[in-house]
Design a protein around this motif. Structure first.
Motif, PDB file in Angstrom:
ATOM      1  N   ALA A 165       0.822  -1.216   0.000  1.00 36.21           N
ATOM      2  CA  ALA A 165       0.000   0.000   0.000  1.00 36.21           C
ATOM      3  C   ALA A 165       0.854   1.263   0.000  1.00 36.21           C
ATOM      4  O   ALA A 165       0.554   2.232  -0.696  1.00 36.21           O
ATOM      5  CB  ALA A 165      -0.943  -0.006   1.198  1.00 36.21           C
ATOM      6  N   THR A 166       1.954   1.247   0.772  1.00 36.26           N
ATOM      7  CA  THR A 166       2.803   2.441   0.889  1.00 36.26           C
ATOM      8  C   THR A 166       4.095   2.325   0.107  1.00 36.26           C
ATOM      9  O   THR A 166       4.827   3.308  -0.034  1.00 36.26           O
ATOM     10  CB  THR A 166       3.152   2.694   2.361  1.00 36.26           C
ATOM     11  N   GLN A 167       4.390   1.128  -0.420  1.00 38.47           N
ATOM     12  CA  GLN A 167       5.643   0.846  -1.130  1.00 38.47           C
ATOM     13  C   GLN A 167       6.872   1.221  -0.291  1.00 38.47           C
ATOM     14  O   GLN A 167       7.832   1.813  -0.783  1.00 38.47           O
ATOM     15  CB  GLN A 167       5.706   1.556  -2.484  1.00 38.47           C
ATOM     16  N   THR A 168       6.832   0.891   0.979  1.00 34.64           N
ATOM     17  CA  THR A 168       7.958   1.140   1.874  1.00 34.64           C
ATOM     18  C   THR A 168       8.461  -0.184   2.451  1.00 34.64           C
ATOM     19  O   THR A 168       7.697  -1.141   2.605  1.00 34.64           O
ATOM     20  CB  THR A 168       7.553   2.055   3.045  1.00 34.64           C
ATOM     21  N   VAL A 169       9.755  -0.216   2.762  1.00 39.47           N
ATOM     22  CA  VAL A 169      10.362  -1.410   3.324  1.00 39.47           C
ATOM     23  C   VAL A 169       9.883  -1.600   4.764  1.00 39.47           C
ATOM     24  O   VAL A 169       9.947  -0.678   5.581  1.00 39.47           O
ATOM     25  CB  VAL A 169      11.898  -1.314   3.284  1.00 39.47           C
ATOM     26  N   LYS A 170       9.401  -2.790   5.075  1.00 36.74           N
ATOM     27  CA  LYS A 170       8.935  -3.118   6.418  1.00 36.74           C
ATOM     28  C   LYS A 170      10.038  -3.761   7.251  1.00 36.74           C
ATOM     29  O   LYS A 170      10.179  -3.486   8.445  1.00 36.74           O
ATOM     30  CB  LYS A 170       7.738  -4.061   6.346  1.00 36.74           C
ATOM     31  N   SER A 171      10.818  -4.648   6.629  1.00 39.41           N
ATOM     32  CA  SER A 171      11.839  -5.351   7.391  1.00 39.41           C
ATOM     33  C   SER A 171      12.949  -5.855   6.477  1.00 39.41           C
ATOM     34  O   SER A 171      12.741  -6.080   5.282  1.00 39.41           O
ATOM     35  CB  SER A 171      11.227  -6.542   8.151  1.00 39.41           C
ATOM     36  N   ARG A 172      14.128  -6.003   7.080  1.00 40.41           N
ATOM     37  CA  ARG A 172      15.268  -6.669   6.453  1.00 40.41           C
ATOM     38  C   ARG A 172      15.784  -7.696   7.448  1.00 40.41           C
ATOM     39  O   ARG A 172      16.079  -7.364   8.591  1.00 40.41           O
ATOM     40  CB  ARG A 172      16.388  -5.683   6.107  1.00 40.41           C
ATOM     41  N   THR A 173      15.896  -8.937   7.011  1.00 38.64           N
ATOM     42  CA  THR A 173      16.270 -10.022   7.911  1.00 38.64           C
ATOM     43  C   THR A 173      17.433 -10.798   7.326  1.00 38.64           C
ATOM     44  O   THR A 173      17.389 -11.211   6.156  1.00 38.64           O
ATOM     45  CB  THR A 173      15.081 -10.973   8.133  1.00 38.64           C
ATOM     46  N   ALA A 174      18.478 -11.008   8.121  1.00 35.02           N
ATOM     47  CA  ALA A 174      19.601 -11.838   7.681  1.00 35.02           C
ATOM     48  C   ALA A 174      19.161 -13.292   7.623  1.00 35.02           C
ATOM     49  O   ALA A 174      18.528 -13.803   8.559  1.00 35.02           O
ATOM     50  CB  ALA A 174      20.770 -11.672   8.637  1.00 35.02           C
ATOM     51  N   VAL A 175      19.489 -13.955   6.518  1.00 35.52           N
ATOM     52  CA  VAL A 175      19.133 -15.365   6.351  1.00 35.52           C
ATOM     53  C   VAL A 175      20.381 -16.141   5.958  1.00 35.52           C
ATOM     54  O   VAL A 175      21.479 -15.603   5.906  1.00 35.52           O
ATOM     55  CB  VAL A 175      18.010 -15.540   5.302  1.00 35.52           C
ATOM     56  N   GLY A 176      20.209 -17.430   5.669  1.00 34.68           N
ATOM     57  CA  GLY A 176      21.325 -18.281   5.301  1.00 34.68           C
ATOM     58  C   GLY A 176      21.880 -17.965   3.924  1.00 34.68           C
ATOM     59  O   GLY A 176      21.404 -17.062   3.236  1.00 34.68           O
ATOM     60  N   PRO A 177      22.897 -18.732   3.489  1.00 37.24           N
ATOM     61  CA  PRO A 177      23.630 -18.394   2.270  1.00 37.24           C
ATOM     62  C   PRO A 177      22.851 -18.605   0.971  1.00 37.24           C
ATOM     63  O   PRO A 177      22.264 -19.642   0.756  1.00 37.24           O
ATOM     64  CB  PRO A 177      24.855 -19.309   2.325  1.00 37.24           C
ATOM     65  N   MET A 178      22.865 -17.572   0.159  1.00 38.49           N
ATOM     66  CA  MET A 178      22.270 -17.557  -1.183  1.00 38.49           C
ATOM     67  C   MET A 178      20.806 -17.974  -1.183  1.00 38.49           C
ATOM     68  O   MET A 178      20.424 -18.994  -1.762  1.00 38.49           O
ATOM     69  CB  MET A 178      23.071 -18.433  -2.151  1.00 38.49           C
ATOM     70  N   PRO A 179      19.937 -17.185  -0.545  1.00 41.15           N
ATOM     71  CA  PRO A 179      18.506 -17.511  -0.563  1.00 41.15           C
ATOM     72  C   PRO A 179      17.937 -17.383  -1.974  1.00 41.15           C
ATOM     73  O   PRO A 179      18.282 -16.452  -2.710  1.00 41.15           O
ATOM     74  CB  PRO A 179      17.897 -16.471   0.377  1.00 41.15           C
ATOM     75  N   ALA A 180      17.091 -18.305  -2.333  1.00 42.26           N
ATOM     76  CA  ALA A 180      16.472 -18.282  -3.668  1.00 42.26           C
ATOM     77  C   ALA A 180      14.965 -18.177  -3.517  1.00 42.26           C
ATOM     78  O   ALA A 180      14.450 -17.156  -3.079  1.00 42.26           O
ATOM     79  CB  ALA A 180      16.896 -19.512  -4.462  1.00 42.26           C
ATOM     80  N   ASP A 181      14.241 -19.247  -3.822  1.00 41.28           N
ATOM     81  CA  ASP A 181      12.778 -19.158  -3.819  1.00 41.28           C
ATOM     82  C   ASP A 181      12.242 -19.015  -2.396  1.00 41.28           C
ATOM     83  O   ASP A 181      12.858 -19.441  -1.415  1.00 41.28           O
ATOM     84  CB  ASP A 181      12.188 -20.401  -4.469  1.00 41.28           C
ATOM     85  N   VAL A 182      11.066 -18.383  -2.302  1.00 39.25           N
ATOM     86  CA  VAL A 182      10.367 -18.209  -1.028  1.00 39.25           C
ATOM     87  C   VAL A 182       8.932 -18.684  -1.208  1.00 39.25           C
ATOM     88  O   VAL A 182       8.344 -18.529  -2.274  1.00 39.25           O
ATOM     89  CB  VAL A 182      10.394 -16.739  -0.542  1.00 39.25           C
ATOM     90  N   PHE A 183       8.375 -19.270  -0.139  1.00 36.85           N
ATOM     91  CA  PHE A 183       7.022 -19.818  -0.196  1.00 36.85           C
ATOM     92  C   PHE A 183       6.306 -19.522   1.103  1.00 36.85           C
ATOM     93  O   PHE A 183       6.797 -19.849   2.191  1.00 36.85           O
ATOM     94  CB  PHE A 183       7.073 -21.338  -0.426  1.00 36.85           C
ATOM     95  N   GLY A 184       5.132 -18.899   1.004  1.00 36.36           N
ATOM     96  CA  GLY A 184       4.333 -18.596   2.180  1.00 36.36           C
ATOM     97  C   GLY A 184       3.203 -19.584   2.361  1.00 36.36           C
ATOM     98  O   GLY A 184       2.548 -19.990   1.390  1.00 36.36           O
ATOM     99  N   THR A 185       2.955 -19.998   3.605  1.00 36.29           N
ATOM    100  CA  THR A 185       1.856 -20.930   3.877  1.00 36.29           C
ATOM    101  C   THR A 185       0.515 -20.212   3.702  1.00 36.29           C
ATOM    102  O   THR A 185       0.441 -18.977   3.796  1.00 36.29           O
ATOM    103  CB  THR A 185       1.971 -21.506   5.296  1.00 36.29           C
ATOM    104  N   PRO A 186      -0.559 -20.964   3.425  1.00 35.05           N
ATOM    105  CA  PRO A 186      -1.855 -20.340   3.125  1.00 35.05           C
ATOM    106  C   PRO A 186      -2.390 -19.431   4.220  1.00 35.05           C
ATOM    107  O   PRO A 186      -3.157 -18.510   3.930  1.00 35.05           O
ATOM    108  CB  PRO A 186      -2.775 -21.541   2.897  1.00 35.05           C
ATOM    109  N   ASP A 187      -1.991 -19.681   5.474  1.00 33.74           N
ATOM    110  CA  ASP A 187      -2.467 -18.842   6.570  1.00 33.74           C
ATOM    111  C   ASP A 187      -1.604 -17.596   6.778  1.00 33.74           C
ATOM    112  O   ASP A 187      -1.847 -16.819   7.707  1.00 33.74           O
ATOM    113  CB  ASP A 187      -2.546 -19.644   7.869  1.00 33.74           C
ATOM    114  N   ASP A 188      -0.600 -17.409   5.923  1.00 32.07           N
ATOM    115  CA  ASP A 188       0.303 -16.247   5.975  1.00 32.07           C
ATOM    116  C   ASP A 188       1.113 -16.176   7.269  1.00 32.07           C
ATOM    117  O   ASP A 188       1.638 -15.114   7.625  1.00 32.07           O
ATOM    118  CB  ASP A 188      -0.468 -14.922   5.800  1.00 32.07           C
TER     119      ASP A 188
END
Length: 319
Positions: A165-188
């Protein structure tokens, strides 16, 4: 009357015919059209330079091919395999996704280190905001309520969330090496992140203001691309280095099955009857068909160079 009956019969046969399978050939700049009855390549559709991903719009009226080096999108009819139109001026569209309500169209500019958010009126994409990311934004996910887009930042090892809605960054989170695809569960509530430079999937609780790591699931080296089985309980992840596919129960957060994934497994689709995995075997230049019940490869279809995305209109639910 005879001619009318003949035409009606032909129309019924066409309507009942299965939709083709589309396999994107990244290094050839085209899409293979596969007949899912004879399992033969019928033709190749020219697109643009270095297409890496394709996406079936939420209304299922178009398959969109993102041509990264041509700064363009190719729209294809998912049943007739005819080009509908080409949209230019979309800068470096490596990966793409529509919000479920089809009001937003988002692309990841993999080479240029930004995510673009476009307003979508059903036909035209108008740039609303360009958001600078870290190095090499890779894959995207949008929640079921069309409020948040998640982006993996491959070479900065980050997970980025943006409020649509605002096109603003909400969060930045450090993750493991070379993250690729992401998948969200149906309940978000959960987000799964494939770690291509590691051997598994990280699971984050995204129900709060900041993502929280809850578990890492060992799957296999080169965990890369996700595809839900369609039962709202299981998701597959291709392990590109291990040459396997792992089935994850995302309600129990356990790996419950493994399938063969020959020759650099990448993107996948699932047939509408839930019986087969359609896999891009990237290093073999083939579409691999895997029987889910027996967990065996039953067919391989030669395609073009570096097959990446796989989509069909006749698919199992994508959640």
């Amino acid at each position: 009357m005879g001619l009318w009956l003949f035409c009606l019969t032909q129309l019924s046969a066409w309507a009942a015919a299965p939709a083709p399978v589309f396999v994107l050939n990244s290094l050839d700049g085209n899409v293979s059209v596969i007949d899912p009855v004879s399992w033969t390549e019928q033709k190749r559709i020219p697109t643009g330079k270095e297409p890496h991903h394709l996406y079936l719009t939420p209304d299922e009226k178009s398959v969109i091919v993102a041509n990264a080096l041509s700064d363009s999108l190719t729209f294809i009819d998912p049943r007739t395999a005819q080009i509908q139109r080409t949209v230019t001026g979309i800068l470096d569209p490596y990966q793409l996704r529509f919000s479920p309500d089809m009001k937003w169209f988002v692309t990841a500019a993999n080479r240029l280190n930004h995510v673009d958010i476009y307003r979508w009126d059903g036909h035209n994409a108008v740039l609303s905001k360009r958001i600078q990311t870290g190095k090499t934004p890779s894959h995207l996910w949008i929640d079921s309520k069309s409020t948040t887009v998640w982006a993996s930042i491959q070479d900065s090892n980050e997970l980025l969330s943006v409020d649509l809605a605002t096109q603003t960054v909400k969060s930045r989170t450090a993750v493991g090496p070379m993250p690729a695809d992401v998948f969200g569960t149906p309940d978000d509530k959960l987000l799964l992140v494939g770690l291509t430079a590691s051997d598994g999937v990280e699971v984050y609780d995204i129900s709060g203001p900041q993502p929280r790591l809850v578990k890492k699931l060992p799957t296999g080296k080169g965990a890369h691309a996700f595809r839900a089985l369609g039962d709202r309980k299981h998701v597959l992840v291709s392990n590109r280095v291990a040459n396997t596919i792992s089935q994850i129960d995302y309600t129990s957060l356990q790996v419950v099955a493994e399938f063969p994934g020959p020759s650099g497994p990448d993107c996948m689709d699932i047939t509408a009857d839930g019986k087969f995995i359609l896999l891009a075997s990237r290093w073999a230049r083939k579409l691999t068909v895997i029987d889910i019940a027996s967990r065996k490869v039953v067919k391989q279809v030669p395609v073009g160079k570096s097959p990446h995305g796989v989509w069909t209109l006749d698919h199992a639910p994508r959640q």
